[in-house]
Design an enzyme around this catalytic site. Structure first.
Site, PDB file in Angstrom:
ATOM      1  N   GLY A  40      30.122  -3.746  36.797  1.00  0.00           N
ATOM      2  CA  GLY A  40      29.549  -2.926  35.725  1.00  0.00           C
ATOM      3  C   GLY A  40      29.975  -1.478  35.814  1.00  0.00           C
ATOM      4  N   ASP A  56      24.216  -3.252  36.169  1.00  0.00           N
ATOM      5  CA  ASP A  56      22.761  -3.222  36.326  1.00  0.00           C
ATOM      6  C   ASP A  56      22.055  -3.893  35.153  1.00  0.00           C
ATOM      7  OD1 ASP A  56      22.957  -1.839  38.722  1.00  0.00           O
ATOM      8  OD2 ASP A  56      23.039   0.104  37.720  1.00  0.00           O
TER       9      ASP A  56
HETATM   10  N1  LIG Z   1      28.459 -11.298  25.922  1.00  0.00           N
HETATM   11  C1  LIG Z   1      27.795 -10.164  25.763  1.00  0.00           C
HETATM   12  N2  LIG Z   1      27.999  -9.380  24.676  1.00  0.00           N
HETATM   13  C2  LIG Z   1      27.371  -8.203  24.521  1.00  0.00           C
HETATM   14  N3  LIG Z   1      26.476  -7.707  25.423  1.00  0.00           N
HETATM   15  C3  LIG Z   1      26.244  -8.426  26.516  1.00  0.00           C
HETATM   16  C4  LIG Z   1      26.890  -9.683  26.744  1.00  0.00           C
HETATM   17  N4  LIG Z   1      26.451 -10.166  27.926  1.00  0.00           N
HETATM   18  C5  LIG Z   1      25.572  -9.260  28.407  1.00  0.00           C
HETATM   19  N5  LIG Z   1      25.441  -8.228  27.574  1.00  0.00           N
HETATM   20  C6  LIG Z   1      24.616  -6.994  27.728  1.00  0.00           C
HETATM   21  O1  LIG Z   1      25.474  -5.934  28.113  1.00  0.00           O
HETATM   22  C7  LIG Z   1      24.715  -4.952  28.823  1.00  0.00           C
HETATM   23  C8  LIG Z   1      25.580  -4.220  29.819  1.00  0.00           C
HETATM   24  O2  LIG Z   1      26.114  -5.139  30.696  1.00  0.00           O
HETATM   25  P1  LIG Z   1      26.428  -4.854  32.218  1.00  0.00           P
HETATM   26  O3  LIG Z   1      25.232  -4.422  32.904  1.00  0.00           O
HETATM   27  O4  LIG Z   1      27.106  -6.058  32.753  1.00  0.00           O
HETATM   28  O5  LIG Z   1      27.543  -3.734  32.140  1.00  0.00           O
HETATM   29  P2  LIG Z   1      27.590  -2.171  32.231  1.00  0.00           P
HETATM   30  O6  LIG Z   1      28.549  -1.710  31.225  1.00  0.00           O
HETATM   31  O7  LIG Z   1      27.914  -1.791  33.564  1.00  0.00           O
HETATM   32  O8  LIG Z   1      26.187  -1.698  31.997  1.00  0.00           O
HETATM   33  P3  LIG Z   1      25.307  -0.832  32.970  1.00  0.00           P
HETATM   34  O9  LIG Z   1      25.602   0.567  32.566  1.00  0.00           O
HETATM   35  O10 LIG Z   1      23.953  -1.355  32.615  1.00  0.00           O
HETATM   36  O11 LIG Z   1      25.674  -1.097  34.393  1.00  0.00           O
HETATM   37  C9  LIG Z   1      23.592  -5.725  29.476  1.00  0.00           C
HETATM   38  O12 LIG Z   1      22.387  -5.064  29.264  1.00  0.00           O
HETATM   39  C10 LIG Z   1      23.596  -7.097  28.824  1.00  0.00           C
HETATM   40  O13 LIG Z   1      22.346  -7.396  28.236  1.00  0.00           O
HETATM   41  C1  LIG Z   2      27.398  18.957  39.144  1.00  0.00           C
HETATM   42  C2  LIG Z   2      27.598  17.516  39.433  1.00  0.00           C
HETATM   43  C3  LIG Z   2      26.456  16.714  38.994  1.00  0.00           C
HETATM   44  C4  LIG Z   2      26.586  15.260  39.381  1.00  0.00           C
HETATM   45  C5  LIG Z   2      25.263  14.631  39.271  1.00  0.00           C
HETATM   46  C6  LIG Z   2      25.225  13.207  39.665  1.00  0.00           C
HETATM   47  C7  LIG Z   2      23.802  12.742  39.788  1.00  0.00           C
HETATM   48  C8  LIG Z   2      23.735  11.270  39.948  1.00  0.00           C
HETATM   49  C9  LIG Z   2      22.372  10.818  40.344  1.00  0.00           C
HETATM   50  C10 LIG Z   2      22.318   9.320  40.489  1.00  0.00           C
HETATM   51  C11 LIG Z   2      21.487   8.711  39.451  1.00  0.00           C
HETATM   52  C12 LIG Z   2      21.541   7.226  39.466  1.00  0.00           C
HETATM   53  C13 LIG Z   2      20.540   6.711  38.524  1.00  0.00           C
HETATM   54  C14 LIG Z   2      20.751   5.264  38.255  1.00  0.00           C
HETATM   55  C15 LIG Z   2      20.601   4.762  37.086  1.00  0.00           C
HETATM   56  C16 LIG Z   2      20.803   3.315  36.809  1.00  0.00           C
HETATM   57  O1  LIG Z   2      19.633   2.600  37.039  1.00  0.00           O
HETATM   58  C17 LIG Z   2      21.157   3.137  35.333  1.00  0.00           C
HETATM   59  C18 LIG Z   2      21.553   1.698  35.087  1.00  0.00           C
HETATM   60  O2  LIG Z   2      22.828   1.454  35.537  1.00  0.00           O
HETATM   61  N1  LIG Z   2      22.270   3.963  34.962  1.00  0.00           N
HETATM   62  C19 LIG Z   2      22.140   4.873  34.016  1.00  0.00           C
HETATM   63  O3  LIG Z   2      21.132   5.064  33.427  1.00  0.00           O
HETATM   64  C20 LIG Z   2      23.354   5.698  33.713  1.00  0.00           C
HETATM   65  C21 LIG Z   2      23.061   7.157  33.900  1.00  0.00           C
HETATM   66  C22 LIG Z   2      23.605   7.627  35.200  1.00  0.00           C
HETATM   67  C23 LIG Z   2      23.823   9.081  35.184  1.00  0.00           C
HETATM   68  C24 LIG Z   2      24.584   9.542  36.387  1.00  0.00           C
END
Ligand SMILES: Nc1ncnc2c1ncn2[C@@H]1O[C@H](COP(=O)(O)OP(=O)(O)OP(=O)(O)O)[C@@H](O)[C@H]1O
Ligand SMILES: CCCCCCCCCCCCC/C=C/[C@@H](O)[C@H](CO)NC(=O)CCCCC
Ligand SMILES: [Ca+2]
Length: 521
Positions: free
Chosen positions: A224, A182
């Site tokens: 991701g 994301d």
């Molecule tokens: N080469 C890089 N080195 C370090 N950070 C980077 C690089 N390319 C992108 N990023 C940053 O890494 C962050 C996380 O990337 P990404 O969304 O692909 O993975 P993620 O671990 O799944 O994160 P998320 O929890 O947001 O899904 C992004 O916000 C992006 O700005």
């Molecule tokens: C007792 C069991 C409890 C289980 C509860 C599960 C609840 C999950 C609810 C779903 C929430 C999704 C929110 C999405 C957030 C994303 O835009 C964001 C970017 O990737 N992720 C986080 O912030 C990462 C943070 C995400 C936290 C789950």
């Protein structure tokens, strides 16, 4: 060259002889080949070639005799998963086979929708479990097969992709693709929205202004941690499925929240803008990035146990003219009527805005219809889409719409840790997470939040009693922060406005009634 007589050519499919009646002039774009028992939509044909084809060098096939030709098409597997399937036809002779291929290629181009020709692909090699490069290598042959040109950039730092989109020449690029999570999607979206506004002379800092949508679509190859935006718009986190949606040129408009702080744009968000619980989870999880995606489980548990709540004032404008509401049990699905109606309204709104811009007097009392909720909140969540993800297949707000110009505001008021756990656990099953006395939900267009500074904010001040678990977990925070699509915002008072269908994805939403790709006729 004249076309083969289409009415009664005899072809054999996988050695089974069938009579093919191809369309004279297709009245619908869906019909490609009608035969005794199968129908294949032209919009879902990926490629046609003479001989026996395989998916590039990953699946090399002997070329086969020239009286054969191969149709590559989208096959629906289980759930929302798509895969690439082939059908090999045998014609009476070589000429006929060539004519078929030419005709089918023509029809695919003519009726195949808005397929991209030139993609700019950004891979975050460190996203999720660090598998993005490998994941892309599995799907890139598909783009090759479909004749799509790609330029691939492996990012070397955060905001590399955003800056490239903002600064570099994008001449001829008709699609941006991220291979990551994301956070990567967010980078592409910020680059694209920012560039579009700059070119249109629109100020992103002006909360009142109508932002310009961009004509370039964004594709997400999920690699991701949460991949919430991919899951909520495609229905599955599967790189192959996403690649196929990109190739056939699917298009799904998406609402975007513009988050402002003190008259400046802070961030755009599509999925979650959350204060309190999700802000705390994110802040905590950032300290444990080495754990990979598991960091969210760890931080989630720790945050639940600390059971913090925050005082503040939430103000919002409920969505007007919408028939839907967050408790109506409907679902936004491919071809959603609620979203289509919003497209119509969006046009009217633009015309109205243009007319107003030409008048000299300012907007009429925009503050008249604000509602207010004051108190202590465990979480203040706003989401423009359902925010469904593998952890919560129905999402934060299961009935939210992808493109209706509204977002759902979920207020979780002060309650016990066990009550909050009850609410959270309902995100993972069919029970209604809003059907609890400490949870309120509204469908809104705008939001303002102001934290309330209290004596208890001062460490050791009156009322600063922490829960047993909070003390056990060593948490001492008395202020929260905003989680904006997975990024921490460094301020608390913000205002948010939903912009209807501001960006477009290579997706089609979640398909409701599942159809087989090839079905009995
Ligand atoms: N080469 C890089 N080195 C370090 N950070 C980077 C690089 N390319 C992108 N990023 C940053 O890494 C962050 C996380 O990337 P990404 O969304 O692909 O993975 P993620 O671990 O799944 O994160 P998320 O929890 O947001 O899904 C992004 O916000 C992006 O700005
Ligand atoms: C007792 C069991 C409890 C289980 C509860 C599960 C609840 C999950 C609810 C779903 C929430 C999704 C929110 C999405 C957030 C994303 O835009 C964001 C970017 O990737 N992720 C986080 O912030 C990462 C943070 C995400 C936290 C789950
Ligand atoms: Ca929406």
């Amino acid at each position: 060259m004249s076309h083969p007589s289409l009415a009664s050519q005899h072809l054999s499919v996988n050695a089974v002889t069938i009579a093919v009646n191809a369309p004279q002039a297709p009245s619908s774009t869906r019909l490609l080949v009608c035969c005794q028992s199968f129908r294949l939509p032209v919009t879902e044909v990926v490629h046609v070639c003479v001989g026996r084809g395989g998916v590039s060098d990953l699946d090399p096939q002997p070329p086969g005799p020239e009286n054969q030709f191969t149709v590559f098409y989208v096959k629906r597997s289980t759930g929302q998963q798509w895969s690439l399937e082939t059908l090999v036809f045998t014609a009476q002779d070589r000429d006929l086979s060539h004519q078929w291929v030419q005709l089918l290629q023509q029809r695919t181009q003519q009726y195949g929708g808005r397929r991209p020709k030139n993609l700019l692909v950004f891979i975050n090699p460190f996203g999720g479990r660090g598998q993005a490069v490998r994941i892309y290598s599995k799907v890139s042959p598909l783009f090759q097969l479909a004749g799509i040109r790609t330029r691939v950039i492996e990012t070397t730092r955060a905001n590399h992709a955003r800056d490239h989109i903002l600064q570099e020449d994008l001449q001829g690029v008709d699609g941006l693709v991220c291979v990551g999570g994301d956070g990567m999607f967010s980078e592409l979206m910020h680059g694209l929205i920012g560039r579009t506004q700059r070119e249109a002379g629109v100020s992103e800092d002006d909360e009142e202004t109508e932002l310009q949508p961009s004509s370039i679509r964004i594709g997400i190859i999920p690699a991701g941690s949460t991949d919430c935006i991919c899951f909520a718009t495609v229905g599955i986190n599967d790189p192959m499925t996403s690649a196929l949606h990109i190739i056939i040129g699917d298009s799904q408009p998406l609402d975007v929240c513009a988050v402002h702080h003190q008259n400046r744009l802070a961030k755009y968000s599509v999925s979650l803008t959350g204060y309190g619980f999700y802000g705390d989870v994110l802040r905590e999880s950032d300290q444990h990035r080495w754990m990979g995606p598991f960091r969210y489980n760890y931080a989630g548990l720790k945050t639940v146990l600390s059971n913090r709540c925050y005082a503040g004032t939430v103000e919002f404008q409920a969505a007007e003219h919408v028939e839907s509401n967050p408790r109506d049990q409907s679902r936004c699905r491919t071809g959603c009527l609620v979203c289509s109606e919003s497209s119509g309204r969006l046009k009217e709104d633009c015309e109205e805005a243009e007319a107003k811009a030409n008048q000299t007097h300012p907007r009429q009392n925009p503050n008249s219809d604000w509602q207010r909720a004051e108190g202590s909140f465990i979480a203040v969540n706003l989401t423009a889409i359902s925010s469904a993800c593998p952890k919560s297949p129905d999402g934060l707000s299961p009935t939210a719409h992808l493109a209706d110009g509204t977002a759902d505001l979920i207020l979780v008021k002060k309650c016990s840790m066990f009550q909050f756990l009850r609410h959270l656990s309902r995100h993972t099953n069919q029970k209604d997470q809003f059907d609890l006395p400490f949870v309120d939900v509204y469908r809104v267009k705008t939001l303002r939040f102001m934290p309330r500074r209290q004596e208890s904010d001062v460490e050791g001040g009156v009322g600063s009693k922490k829960s047993f678990f909070a003390r056990l977990c060593g948490t001492s925070c008395t202020q929260s922060c905003w989680n904006c699509d997975g990024e921490v915002l460094p301020y608390e008072d913000i205002s948010v406005r939903v912009h209807c269908q501001l960006v477009n994805l290579f997706a089609r939403g979640i398909e409701g009634v599942r159809r087989a790709s090839l079905f009995k006729y």
